[in-house]
Design a protein around this motif. Structure first.
Motif, mmCIF file in Angstrom:
data_model
loop_
_atom_site.group_PDB
_atom_site.id
_atom_site.type_symbol
_atom_site.label_atom_id
_atom_site.label_comp_id
_atom_site.label_asym_id
_atom_site.label_seq_id
_atom_site.Cartn_x
_atom_site.Cartn_y
_atom_site.Cartn_z
ATOM 1 N N GLY A 1 5.611 15.031 1.843
ATOM 2 C CA GLY A 1 5.080 16.335 1.648
ATOM 3 C C GLY A 1 4.612 16.426 0.084
ATOM 4 O O GLY A 1 3.801 17.347 -0.234
ATOM 5 N N SER A 2 5.216 15.496 -0.658
ATOM 6 C CA SER A 2 4.706 15.434 -1.958
ATOM 7 C C SER A 2 4.702 14.242 -2.946
ATOM 8 O O SER A 2 5.827 13.623 -2.422
ATOM 9 C CB SER A 2 5.478 16.677 -2.907
ATOM 10 O OG SER A 2 5.234 16.611 -4.232
ATOM 11 N N GLU A 3 3.946 13.866 -3.788
ATOM 12 C CA GLU A 3 3.878 12.715 -4.298
ATOM 13 C C GLU A 3 4.893 12.770 -5.572
ATOM 14 O O GLU A 3 5.856 11.715 -5.957
ATOM 15 C CB GLU A 3 2.750 12.373 -5.174
ATOM 16 C CG GLU A 3 1.515 11.963 -4.151
ATOM 17 C CD GLU A 3 0.358 11.627 -4.897
ATOM 18 O OE1 GLU A 3 0.202 11.269 -6.092
ATOM 19 O OE2 GLU A 3 -0.729 11.371 -4.416
ATOM 20 N N GLY A 4 5.443 13.965 -5.968
ATOM 21 C CA GLY A 4 6.549 13.927 -7.002
ATOM 22 C C GLY A 4 7.818 13.620 -6.710
ATOM 23 O O GLY A 4 8.864 13.517 -7.612
ATOM 24 N N VAL A 5 7.909 13.653 -5.337
ATOM 25 C CA VAL A 5 9.414 13.447 -4.958
ATOM 26 C C VAL A 5 9.518 11.842 -4.405
ATOM 27 O O VAL A 5 10.630 11.386 -4.096
ATOM 28 C CB VAL A 5 9.978 14.085 -3.661
ATOM 29 C CG1 VAL A 5 9.875 15.675 -3.942
ATOM 30 C CG2 VAL A 5 8.972 13.710 -2.332
ATOM 31 N N VAL A 6 8.509 10.947 -4.620
ATOM 32 C CA VAL A 6 8.444 9.628 -4.230
ATOM 33 C C VAL A 6 8.909 8.941 -5.484
ATOM 34 O O VAL A 6 8.106 9.040 -6.559
ATOM 35 C CB VAL A 6 7.113 9.076 -3.725
ATOM 36 C CG1 VAL A 6 6.987 7.822 -3.428
ATOM 37 C CG2 VAL A 6 6.667 10.112 -2.363
ATOM 38 N N GLU A 7 9.986 7.988 -5.104
ATOM 39 C CA GLU A 7 10.450 7.116 -6.311
ATOM 40 C C GLU A 7 10.015 5.689 -5.901
ATOM 41 O O GLU A 7 10.164 5.267 -4.858
ATOM 42 C CB GLU A 7 11.811 7.239 -6.339
ATOM 43 C CG GLU A 7 12.642 6.283 -7.299
ATOM 44 C CD GLU A 7 14.091 6.231 -7.368
ATOM 45 O OE1 GLU A 7 14.691 5.440 -8.112
ATOM 46 O OE2 GLU A 7 14.680 7.207 -6.912
ATOM 47 N N GLY A 8 9.213 5.047 -7.013
ATOM 48 C CA GLY A 8 8.825 3.638 -6.707
ATOM 49 C C GLY A 8 7.447 3.301 -7.353
ATOM 50 O O GLY A 8 7.149 4.309 -8.003
ATOM 51 N N PRO A 9 7.093 2.282 -7.212
ATOM 52 C CA PRO A 9 7.785 1.089 -6.586
ATOM 53 C C PRO A 9 9.183 0.653 -7.360
ATOM 54 O O PRO A 9 9.162 0.405 -8.477
ATOM 55 C CB PRO A 9 6.730 -0.077 -6.466
ATOM 56 C CG PRO A 9 5.964 0.214 -7.858
ATOM 57 C CD PRO A 9 5.817 1.704 -7.882
ATOM 58 N N LEU A 10 10.233 0.203 -6.517
ATOM 59 C CA LEU A 10 11.273 -0.262 -7.122
ATOM 60 C C LEU A 10 11.435 -1.396 -7.432
ATOM 61 O O LEU A 10 10.407 -2.333 -6.940
ATOM 62 C CB LEU A 10 12.488 0.085 -6.003
ATOM 63 C CG LEU A 10 12.743 1.490 -5.627
ATOM 64 C CD1 LEU A 10 14.020 1.504 -4.643
ATOM 65 C CD2 LEU A 10 13.068 2.401 -6.833
ATOM 66 N N ARG A 11 12.104 -1.874 -8.472
ATOM 67 C CA ARG A 11 12.195 -3.268 -9.010
ATOM 68 C C ARG A 11 12.650 -4.344 -7.641
ATOM 69 O O ARG A 11 13.776 -4.153 -6.937
ATOM 70 C CB ARG A 11 13.133 -3.397 -9.943
ATOM 71 C CG ARG A 11 13.196 -4.885 -10.501
ATOM 72 C CD ARG A 11 14.283 -5.001 -11.831
ATOM 73 N NE ARG A 11 14.228 -6.330 -12.407
ATOM 74 C CZ ARG A 11 15.240 -6.593 -13.276
ATOM 75 N NH1 ARG A 11 15.843 -5.572 -13.883
ATOM 76 N NH2 ARG A 11 15.066 -7.766 -13.681
ATOM 77 N N GLY A 12 11.828 -5.271 -7.445
ATOM 78 C CA GLY A 12 12.039 -6.333 -6.411
ATOM 79 C C GLY A 12 11.128 -7.278 -6.536
ATOM 80 O O GLY A 12 9.959 -7.378 -7.076
ATOM 81 N N HIS A 13 11.389 -8.444 -6.254
ATOM 82 C CA HIS A 13 10.918 -9.868 -6.349
ATOM 83 C C HIS A 13 10.124 -10.014 -5.208
ATOM 84 O O HIS A 13 8.883 -10.462 -5.485
ATOM 85 C CB HIS A 13 11.837 -10.930 -6.329
ATOM 86 C CG HIS A 13 11.287 -12.399 -6.995
ATOM 87 N ND1 HIS A 13 10.855 -12.211 -8.395
ATOM 88 C CD2 HIS A 13 11.135 -13.537 -6.426
ATOM 89 C CE1 HIS A 13 10.389 -13.152 -8.549
ATOM 90 N NE2 HIS A 13 10.616 -14.015 -7.556
ATOM 91 N N HIS A 14 10.167 -9.711 -3.835
ATOM 92 C CA HIS A 14 9.366 -9.907 -2.836
ATOM 93 C C HIS A 14 8.835 -8.733 -2.026
ATOM 94 O O HIS A 14 8.009 -8.975 -0.830
ATOM 95 C CB HIS A 14 10.140 -10.913 -1.905
ATOM 96 C CG HIS A 14 10.480 -12.329 -2.564
ATOM 97 N ND1 HIS A 14 9.734 -13.169 -2.942
ATOM 98 C CD2 HIS A 14 11.892 -12.693 -2.824
ATOM 99 C CE1 HIS A 14 10.451 -14.256 -3.255
ATOM 100 N NE2 HIS A 14 11.539 -13.951 -3.236
#
Length: 341
Positions: free
Chosen positions: A3-16
């Protein structure tokens, strides 16, 4: 969805993977929760064999059968994994440190649950080559297919870019023949589901101090002792706790499937040395590639010599290059790689 970009977290740290986390109420109850969606990213240093077609499909099939597995829901045909709130076990107890008894007990519960799942009882689509599926109980055949995968998909596939470096470090085709001799003679054990990647960063401790197991992408059916060997290799337990884990694992799996720990004393040594040998080419590639993105030469030399020393015996390496020789090989490769690029 959120519903809102403000509540999206990421991209999270990850290798693949590229992973995002966002809040979304449960479809029926409306209770708040956070979910994650992720997409595999192309990577030249993905060196592991995958068995199942999709992690989310596997997790849905394991619901109610294996404790500590994240929940999965379907939203408009898109599978979402429940994001486990907490911190990794590794952030609390770094490699080399013992983990608390209650967490060890929870881990043994996971091993027990996995032992009860054989290939006939899990109807999830598999993507691995049928040739890589050894007959139930054929521990030697199972390990041979892993050796073949390392030889074909890690060593040979990367010869075009790293062949000269491998040779300068003493790594050649004969190493895999030595490895086969070193790990031969495994006893038969009934196969069951293996996680395949149980290490401290794939174990999440939630606010209630419960342990959750994430990242099931390397799950497969195979020799149960291989899962323990991989776990010990990755966890780096203190010596005393490693012995305790081995004893408790053997008791846990035998209570569910008699014969699952058969030959543990001798075969575990073979399988752990295989894990060290298996990682040599991959860790060399990762170390020298990291030189292109900021890893210091002394650190790269240290990493490469460490894996060479650990894998020297099973790979049949008579000597390990000195620090000076290793540094010269890495620098030559780096200059050649930059010139080719």
């Amino acid at each position: 969805m959120a519903g809102s970009e403000g509540v999206v977290e990421g991209p999270l740290r990850g290798h693949h993977h590229e992973t995002y986390v966002f809040p979304l109420p449960y479809p029926e109850s409306g209770d708040p929760a956070r979910w994650k969606i992720r997409e595999p990213q192309p990577s030249r240093d993905w060196f592991d064999r995958k068995c199942f077609a999709g992690e989310e499909q596997l997790l849905m099939a394991l619901a109610g059968r294996v404790r500590s597995v994240p929940e999965v829901i379907q939203v408009e045909s898109i599978p979402l994994q429940r994001f486990v709130e907490g911190e990794t076990l590794g952030s609390r107890f770094q490699a080399g440190r013992a983990i608390p008894p209650h967490h060890l007990g929870q881990l043994m519960g996971v091993f027990r649950d996995l032992t009860a799942i054989d290939p006939e009882s899990l109807l999830v689509r598999r993507r691995c080559n049928p040739l890589d599926r050894a007959a139930d109980g054929d521990s030697s055949g199972f390990l041979e297919r892993l050796v073949v995968f390392s030889e074909e998909n890690v060593y040979k596939r990367n010869l075009w870019a790293f062949g000269s470096l491998f040779r300068s470090l003493g790594l050649d085709q004969d190493c895999f023949g030595c490895l086969r001799k070193h790990v031969s003679g495994l006893q038969e054990r009934p196969f069951h589901l293996l996680h395949g990647d149980l290490h401290r960063e794939n174990l999440i401790v939630d606010p209630q101090d419960r342990l959750w197991v994430i990242d099931w992408e390397l799950a497969m059916f195979g020799d149960p002792l291989y899962d323990l060997a991989t776990h010990l290799y990755l966890m780096r337990y203190p010596h005393r706790q490693a012995h305790e884990v081995t004893a408790r694992w053997a008791e846990a799996v035998e209570n569910v499937r008699p014969g699952a720990s058969r030959g543990c004393t001798a075969d575990l040594v073979r399988l752990v040395t295989f894990k060290w040998a298996q990682s040599v080419c991959t860790d060399v590639i990762r170390a020298v590639t990291a030189l292109q993105s900021g890893l210091t030469l002394p650190r790269a030399v240290q990493q490469v010599r460490k894996v060479l020393e650990a894998g020297a015996e099973p790979l049949g390496l008579d000597t390990v290059p000195t620090r000076r020789q290793t540094a010269a090989a890495l620098l030559w490769w780096k200059r050649q790689y930059a010139q080719d690029a």
